[in-house]
Design a protein around this motif. Sequence first.
Motif, PDB file in Angstrom:
ATOM      1  N   ILE A  43       0.860  -1.187   0.000  1.00  0.00           N
ATOM      2  CA  ILE A  43       0.000   0.000   0.000  1.00  0.00           C
ATOM      3  C   ILE A  43       0.897   1.237   0.000  1.00  0.00           C
ATOM      4  CG2 ILE A  43      -1.870  -1.177   1.210  1.00  0.00           C
ATOM      5  CD1 ILE A  43      -1.073   0.343   3.719  1.00  0.00           C
ATOM      6  N   SER A  44       0.332   2.347  -0.426  1.00  0.00           N
ATOM      7  CA  SER A  44       1.088   3.593  -0.505  1.00  0.00           C
ATOM      8  C   SER A  44       1.232   4.199   0.887  1.00  0.00           C
ATOM      9  CB  SER A  44       0.365   4.577  -1.428  1.00  0.00           C
ATOM     10  OG  SER A  44       0.914   5.866  -1.306  1.00  0.00           O
ATOM     11  N   SER A  45       2.469   4.426   1.315  1.00  0.00           N
ATOM     12  CA  SER A  45       2.701   5.043   2.624  1.00  0.00           C
ATOM     13  C   SER A  45       2.164   6.476   2.636  1.00  0.00           C
ATOM     14  CB  SER A  45       4.194   5.023   2.965  1.00  0.00           C
ATOM     15  OG  SER A  45       4.952   5.669   1.965  1.00  0.00           O
ATOM     16  N   ALA A  46       2.227   7.167   1.489  1.00  0.00           N
ATOM     17  CA  ALA A  46       1.719   8.540   1.415  1.00  0.00           C
ATOM     18  C   ALA A  46       0.212   8.578   1.670  1.00  0.00           C
ATOM     19  CB  ALA A  46       2.034   9.140   0.047  1.00  0.00           C
ATOM     20  N   PHE A  47      -0.518   7.645   1.049  1.00  0.00           N
ATOM     21  CA  PHE A  47      -1.968   7.620   1.250  1.00  0.00           C
ATOM     22  C   PHE A  47      -2.322   7.083   2.637  1.00  0.00           C
ATOM     23  CE2 PHE A  47      -2.242   8.311  -3.286  1.00  0.00           C
ATOM     24  CZ  PHE A  47      -3.401   9.058  -3.405  1.00  0.00           C
ATOM     25  N   LEU A  48      -1.469   6.236   3.219  1.00  0.00           N
ATOM     26  CA  LEU A  48      -1.713   5.776   4.588  1.00  0.00           C
ATOM     27  C   LEU A  48      -1.606   6.944   5.562  1.00  0.00           C
ATOM     28  CD1 LEU A  48      -2.192   3.515   6.622  1.00  0.00           C
ATOM     29  CD2 LEU A  48       0.280   3.113   6.664  1.00  0.00           C
ATOM     30  N   TRP A  49      -0.567   7.780   5.402  1.00  0.00           N
ATOM     31  CA  TRP A  49      -0.434   8.961   6.250  1.00  0.00           C
ATOM     32  C   TRP A  49      -1.568   9.951   6.004  1.00  0.00           C
ATOM     33  CZ3 TRP A  49       2.041   9.074  10.508  1.00  0.00           C
ATOM     34  CH2 TRP A  49       3.202   8.320  10.691  1.00  0.00           C
ATOM     35  N   LEU A  50      -2.014  10.046   4.749  1.00  0.00           N
ATOM     36  CA  LEU A  50      -3.160  10.909   4.433  1.00  0.00           C
ATOM     37  C   LEU A  50      -4.399  10.430   5.171  1.00  0.00           C
ATOM     38  CD1 LEU A  50      -4.405  13.217   2.704  1.00  0.00           C
ATOM     39  CD2 LEU A  50      -4.823  11.495   0.936  1.00  0.00           C
ATOM     40  N   LEU A  51      -4.627   9.108   5.180  1.00  0.00           N
ATOM     41  CA  LEU A  51      -5.778   8.537   5.894  1.00  0.00           C
ATOM     42  C   LEU A  51      -5.697   8.854   7.380  1.00  0.00           C
ATOM     43  CD1 LEU A  51      -7.270   4.990   5.399  1.00  0.00           C
ATOM     44  CD2 LEU A  51      -6.761   5.798   7.695  1.00  0.00           C
ATOM     45  N   ILE A  52      -4.520   8.676   7.980  1.00  0.00           N
ATOM     46  CA  ILE A  52      -4.354   8.925   9.416  1.00  0.00           C
ATOM     47  C   ILE A  52      -4.597  10.395   9.736  1.00  0.00           C
ATOM     48  CG2 ILE A  52      -2.670   8.941  11.303  1.00  0.00           C
ATOM     49  CD1 ILE A  52      -1.390   6.459   9.970  1.00  0.00           C
ATOM     50  N   LEU A  53      -4.033  11.288   8.921  1.00  0.00           N
ATOM     51  CA  LEU A  53      -4.199  12.726   9.153  1.00  0.00           C
ATOM     52  C   LEU A  53      -5.659  13.139   9.040  1.00  0.00           C
ATOM     53  CD1 LEU A  53      -2.924  15.481   9.640  1.00  0.00           C
ATOM     54  CD2 LEU A  53      -2.502  15.664   7.181  1.00  0.00           C
ATOM     55  N   GLU A  54      -6.338  12.643   8.019  1.00  0.00           N
ATOM     56  CA  GLU A  54      -7.749  13.007   7.851  1.00  0.00           C
ATOM     57  C   GLU A  54      -8.609  12.397   8.951  1.00  0.00           C
ATOM     58  OE1 GLU A  54      -7.870  13.845   3.040  1.00  0.00           O
ATOM     59  OE2 GLU A  54      -8.704  11.968   3.810  1.00  0.00           O
ATOM     60  N   ALA A  55      -8.237  11.214   9.448  1.00  0.00           N
ATOM     61  CA  ALA A  55      -8.982  10.614  10.559  1.00  0.00           C
ATOM     62  C   ALA A  55      -8.905  11.503  11.800  1.00  0.00           C
ATOM     63  CB  ALA A  55      -8.438   9.220  10.863  1.00  0.00           C
ATOM     64  N   PHE A  56      -7.726  12.090  12.059  1.00  0.00           N
ATOM     65  CA  PHE A  56      -7.594  13.026  13.174  1.00  0.00           C
ATOM     66  C   PHE A  56      -8.492  14.245  12.971  1.00  0.00           C
ATOM     67  CE2 PHE A  56      -3.594  10.863  14.378  1.00  0.00           C
ATOM     68  CZ  PHE A  56      -3.778  10.809  15.756  1.00  0.00           C
ATOM     69  N   VAL A  57      -8.548  14.746  11.748  1.00  0.00           N
ATOM     70  CA  VAL A  57      -9.415  15.892  11.453  1.00  0.00           C
ATOM     71  C   VAL A  57     -10.876  15.539  11.709  1.00  0.00           C
ATOM     72  CG1 VAL A  57     -10.273  17.381   9.599  1.00  0.00           C
ATOM     73  CG2 VAL A  57      -7.831  16.953   9.812  1.00  0.00           C
ATOM     74  N   PHE A  58     -11.315  14.360  11.259  1.00  0.00           N
ATOM     75  CA  PHE A  58     -12.703  13.940  11.464  1.00  0.00           C
ATOM     76  C   PHE A  58     -13.011  13.803  12.957  1.00  0.00           C
ATOM     77  CE2 PHE A  58     -12.114  11.511   7.230  1.00  0.00           C
ATOM     78  CZ  PHE A  58     -12.257  12.701   6.535  1.00  0.00           C
ATOM     79  N   TYR A  59     -12.027  13.274  13.689  1.00  0.00           N
ATOM     80  CA  TYR A  59     -12.244  13.065  15.128  1.00  0.00           C
ATOM     81  C   TYR A  59     -12.436  14.399  15.847  1.00  0.00           C
ATOM     82  CZ  TYR A  59     -11.468  11.429  19.903  1.00  0.00           C
ATOM     83  OH  TYR A  59     -11.607  11.158  21.241  1.00  0.00           O
ATOM     84  N   PHE A  60     -11.544  15.337  15.601  1.00  0.00           N
ATOM     85  CA  PHE A  60     -11.604  16.613  16.321  1.00  0.00           C
ATOM     86  C   PHE A  60     -12.682  17.549  15.771  1.00  0.00           C
ATOM     87  CE2 PHE A  60      -7.248  15.257  17.421  1.00  0.00           C
ATOM     88  CZ  PHE A  60      -7.360  15.323  18.807  1.00  0.00           C
ATOM     89  N   SER A  61     -13.206  17.246  14.579  1.00  0.00           N
ATOM     90  CA  SER A  61     -14.290  18.084  14.056  1.00  0.00           C
ATOM     91  C   SER A  61     -15.533  17.988  14.937  1.00  0.00           C
ATOM     92  CB  SER A  61     -14.627  17.677  12.617  1.00  0.00           C
ATOM     93  OG  SER A  61     -15.136  16.355  12.571  1.00  0.00           O
ATOM     94  N   MET A  62     -15.750  16.826  15.554  1.00  0.00           N
ATOM     95  CA  MET A  62     -16.892  16.683  16.461  1.00  0.00           C
ATOM     96  C   MET A  62     -16.696  17.539  17.716  1.00  0.00           C
ATOM     97  SD  MET A  62     -19.872  15.267  16.643  1.00  0.00           S
ATOM     98  CE  MET A  62     -19.847  13.866  15.496  1.00  0.00           C
ATOM     99  N   TYR A  63     -15.452  17.592  18.213  1.00  0.00           N
ATOM    100  CA  TYR A  63     -15.164  18.472  19.347  1.00  0.00           C
ATOM    101  C   TYR A  63     -15.422  19.926  18.983  1.00  0.00           C
ATOM    102  CZ  TYR A  63     -13.024  15.098  22.546  1.00  0.00           C
ATOM    103  OH  TYR A  63     -12.813  14.076  23.427  1.00  0.00           O
ATOM    104  N   LEU A  64     -14.921  20.352  17.829  1.00  0.00           N
ATOM    105  CA  LEU A  64     -15.106  21.741  17.400  1.00  0.00           C
ATOM    106  C   LEU A  64     -16.582  22.050  17.158  1.00  0.00           C
ATOM    107  CD1 LEU A  64     -12.075  22.169  14.952  1.00  0.00           C
ATOM    108  CD2 LEU A  64     -12.342  23.129  17.244  1.00  0.00           C
ATOM    109  N   GLY A  65     -17.291  21.070  16.579  1.00  0.00           N
ATOM    110  CA  GLY A  65     -18.718  21.260  16.364  1.00  0.00           C
ATOM    111  C   GLY A  65     -19.460  21.460  17.662  1.00  0.00           C
ATOM    112  N   SER A  66     -19.078  20.708  18.690  1.00  0.00           N
ATOM    113  CA  SER A  66     -19.703  20.850  20.006  1.00  0.00           C
ATOM    114  C   SER A  66     -19.361  22.199  20.636  1.00  0.00           C
ATOM    115  CB  SER A  66     -19.233  19.708  20.917  1.00  0.00           C
ATOM    116  OG  SER A  66     -19.749  19.857  22.218  1.00  0.00           O
TER     117      SER A  66
END
Length: 462
Positions: free
Chosen positions: A9-32
């Motif tokens: 698998i592409s390490s670049a896209f794996l890091w992209l997935l991890i980074l975007e997962a962090f954004v999705f996680y904290f978006s709920m905090y910011l939304g609250s």
Amino acid sequence: MIRIFRHYISSAFLWLLILEAFVFYFSMYLGSQLRFLYEASWYSESDIIAASLVFVVVVTLCNISLGLYRRNLGTHDYDLLARVSFSFGISIAAVVSIYYIFPEFLIARSVLGAAVIIAFLGMMIIRYFFYRYAKIERIKKQVLVVGSGKKAVELVTLNDSYIHKTFNITGFLALPDEQVLVDKSLLINSDTSLCETCQKLNIDEIVLAIDDRRRSMPISTLLDCKMSGLDIIDLVTFYEREQGLISLNNVYPSWFLFSDGFAVSGFRSLTKRVFDIVMSVVLLAVSWPFMLMTIIAIKLEDGIQAPFFYKQVRVGENNQHFKVIKFRSMVVNAEKNGAQWAKLRDNRITRVGAFIRKVRIDELPQIFNVLTGDMSFVGPRPERPEFVDGFIERIDYYAERHRVKPGITGWAQICYPYGASEEDTVRKLEYDLYYVKNYSMFLDMSIILHTIEIVLWGKGAR
């Protein structure tokens, strides 16, 4: 590229997935935080954590299913805004359904709405910088190719259609008396040692692309490079890593003997069988209304006496024959003149058949083949014995795809468009052999998720 459970698998896209997962996680905090900016929050810290975890898992799985982390998604198929919008639409429906079924995860609509907007904007910003970063030449693996003939030329445009290109060919080393077909400006100077040249050009890897294997290779020179810390890789392994296939133009019998993979064990067969049964029961429970509507539609179009199932003999594991079950998508006497390939705009396909083929509903009855053990959920697509006999005679290693059970979906189906010729069969065999060699539950789950993309985007249907 990195290898997880033998699958590249592409390490670049794996890091992209991890980074975007962090954004999705904290978006709920910011939304609250935005929702309760001027009043006390209704939710505890644990409530927000639970809601955030549900949100990040659902959105990430939907993004994977829409091919947003698939490196070999070509630029011509990549409509980022459409795919992201579609993914978020499905994600919202899925999250709301989870909140309805499990009220303990319920979150206010205003909080969810703010989280979706923040996540969407955050993802688009990250993608903008990711694509700019991915174009930087110095972050790519710098490759020197030993060889200058046909096989070397094929590497020049190997990953041009990919959005993220993992390597850059810095130069070619022409062997004595070898025909030079590559750009002569990329030929390296043979006056200095190869090891010194590699150090000067910051080479990360040497790829052997020699047209005539009988031609003597500079073994001592390559050994010097190897002992100096440079990676040296043969062409078969290079294609396997970069394109997810076993290149039949470059493979040789001894490679099969000494390569890793192709492992068959009782435990592997048991876990795959349990997985097949569980997945089949779940899919049957979800899809039976669509199957019932398909039966009704076929009857309405072709009459009450017309059959809705179509059974056809196929070749399975260890060359055993079985009858595959599909919804009938062609006229009743479609093969009165013998077996033939399905063609683009085939006039034998009914109106209902055209639709169920496009969305792959015609494949659903194969769930019963999986339950009976004739097929697996994931594996090479089963072919007809009329075609298989000829393929085995004319195509090297074709019989090896029958070392595993055929599947409803497979690696070749998500990597290559619909095949309707012997040349297409050869290309799909390269992907099938990759699957047989590198099978794992991780690869199976990846294929299943990407199959959703195939269904939603209608890719490869005919």
